[in-house]
Design a protein around this motif. Sequence first.
Motif, short mmCIF file in Angstrom:
data_model
loop_
_atom_site.label_atom_id
_atom_site.label_comp_id
_atom_site.label_asym_id
_atom_site.label_seq_id
_atom_site.Cartn_x
_atom_site.Cartn_y
_atom_site.Cartn_z
N GLN A 1 0.85 -1.18 0.00
CA GLN A 1 0.00 0.00 0.00
C GLN A 1 0.89 1.24 0.00
O GLN A 1 2.06 1.18 0.37
N LYS B 1 -2.97 -3.70 -7.08
CA LYS B 1 -3.30 -3.17 -8.40
C LYS B 1 -2.56 -3.91 -9.50
O LYS B 1 -3.13 -4.19 -10.57
N SER C 1 -8.38 -0.15 6.03
CA SER C 1 -8.22 1.18 5.45
C SER C 1 -8.67 2.25 6.43
O SER C 1 -9.56 2.03 7.26
N HIS D 1 -12.01 -0.84 6.12
CA HIS D 1 -12.30 -1.93 5.18
C HIS D 1 -11.00 -2.63 4.78
O HIS D 1 -9.99 -1.98 4.54
N HIS E 1 -9.34 -3.55 2.17
CA HIS E 1 -9.22 -3.46 0.71
C HIS E 1 -8.05 -4.28 0.18
O HIS E 1 -8.15 -4.90 -0.89
N ASN E 2 -6.93 -4.28 0.88
CA ASN E 2 -5.76 -5.02 0.41
C ASN E 2 -6.03 -6.52 0.34
O ASN E 2 -5.75 -7.19 -0.66
N ASN F 1 -8.98 -8.02 0.32
CA ASN F 1 -10.06 -8.33 -0.63
C ASN F 1 -9.55 -8.37 -2.06
O ASN F 1 -9.90 -9.26 -2.85
N ALA F 2 -8.70 -7.40 -2.42
CA ALA F 2 -8.19 -7.37 -3.80
C ALA F 2 -7.26 -8.55 -4.07
O ALA F 2 -7.33 -9.18 -5.14
N LYS G 1 -9.31 -11.88 -4.04
CA LYS G 1 -10.20 -11.96 -5.21
C LYS G 1 -9.43 -12.34 -6.46
O LYS G 1 -9.88 -13.19 -7.25
#
Length: 555
Positions: free
Chosen positions: A177, A190, A226, A231, A233-234, A236-237, A240
């Motif tokens: 991040q 990303k 976050s 949340h 986010h790291n 989950n991404a 996924k």
Amino acid sequence: MGMLMMWCASVIIGGRYSTIGSHCKLSESGELITCLNEYHLFLLLAGAFIGYSHSFLGVVQNMYYVSFQPIQQYNYLRFKGSLTMVVKCSVIQALYSARNFTVLYFFFGYLPKTWISSALNLQIDSSLQPLDSLTGLLDFSLLYHLSISGTFLYLTWYITILLFRIYVTEAYSFPVQSLFTEDAEQCLPKVLSEKNTLVMKFLALQDLALLSQHSPSRRQEVFSLSQPGGHPHNWNAISKECLSLLSELTQRLVAHQDAVASNGRIKSQSASSDTKSGSSGSSVILGAEDLPETPRPNMPLRTPGSVFLKSSVGGMHGPLTAPFTPDLDSPFSSPAIRRLAGQQDPQSPWFGSVQSPHVMRRGPKLWSASTESQTNGSPPPSPATLPSPPPANLKPSFLTQWLQNRREQVKSFLAKRVLIVYLFNKLPEASSQALFADSQAQIWALQGLSHLVAASFSEDQFGVVQTTLPSILSFLVVLLEAVDKHFKLPHASSKPVRTACSVGDSTFKTLRFALRAALKTAIYRITTTFGEHLNAVKISTEHRKRLQQFLEFKE
């Protein structure tokens, strides 16, 4: 490129190899003229042949396939360890190419020599021994320079490939991040979703596998929430993207198993949409048994002939039938496909009749004028319109039988030749190797997910992994079942033969075994870490039974 490099080598050698033209004397007048230097031409043609051989072997031996090393080394150490193999393969391949080109020039060397001499307006020196003869090729100086120059060419190309592999597969550490929005594109979550540059995606998956094993501080960044919002986010991404890779491989395996199970039979284009559509239509029955009606989608009805014809109404292929359209003109097409495609025998009683989807074909009938007239009230057809059956006792001539026997003998002879089989037949294990050719990404995804899930048992302070643990376990079990079914297929468990000396990378041939081992290791890593706590995870009964075998170490 091979001819250009061989020209540079011939200029460096000098002497009789330096230029393509040399001075010579005519026997009649004794004046000096420019003649063709066949030694220089021989090296140039050898360079072109070596370049073609290198390009051909690059495709056959998969020289441009890039594999990532499981154990990371420094670039210098990796180059130093591979240099001996590169030199050895360069010498061996140069000797093979020199032998093959010498034989080829012995039989066909007169053609390029005559063409180039006439194109450049150069005379051929008759006082010298031509190189397309046995005595001309027994020149040890020429063969020595040819072998040395070929070794130089192969060594240059092989070192280029080796350096490319070393620097492309060098490990890179991506930030999990970033505090700045302009650097968000360079972060690991990303880059994992990168679709265009696959090398970046592979490097990100490699970094994920490494950080999940050896970096507790970076694992904390994956498990972090976050701010503001709280949340994950790291996580989950990352999870996924890893699960999407596993799901994609599972779908490929299931599709391959369905194709093998169908044994090459052509399936209906609406087979996949039958379960989703609630509408029903008419069914076409081929054979003597009555089958229940099958739901059909809301689309115009097609006869069996219109499904398999090469062109539909308007001359356009359907989006689903085009890839499965058989070649009806091929001599290898079966009579069953020709019947379905509408190519009927003129002597058949169905010839000329309307092919409707409401017509139900049954077993063979005995046709008579009385039954026909009683059925539809039409007058009986005249005997002249009925086709006469061919005589049953007609035997083929002796010449026809002899030609058929000779054709079968030629077929059986060519089928035993390795080169013919390689060029025209698909290798048995080729489809299995193609399915797992890029499965290194799935291996890293399995390693990264399993290590992160196992580390979350003691390091996940907010419980972000527990929300996706049921889906992770389900994906792993479904993929394991698909892999187990695939290894039950013929030739899926056969291991490839190792080549003695080849710069080509053949690791893709054994990736299916590495994937199966990584998958079972990942499940064992999770089950041994969580133990009996997995009984509280909400998963299906079938998946729970399969995980219980891992808990009891029965897999």
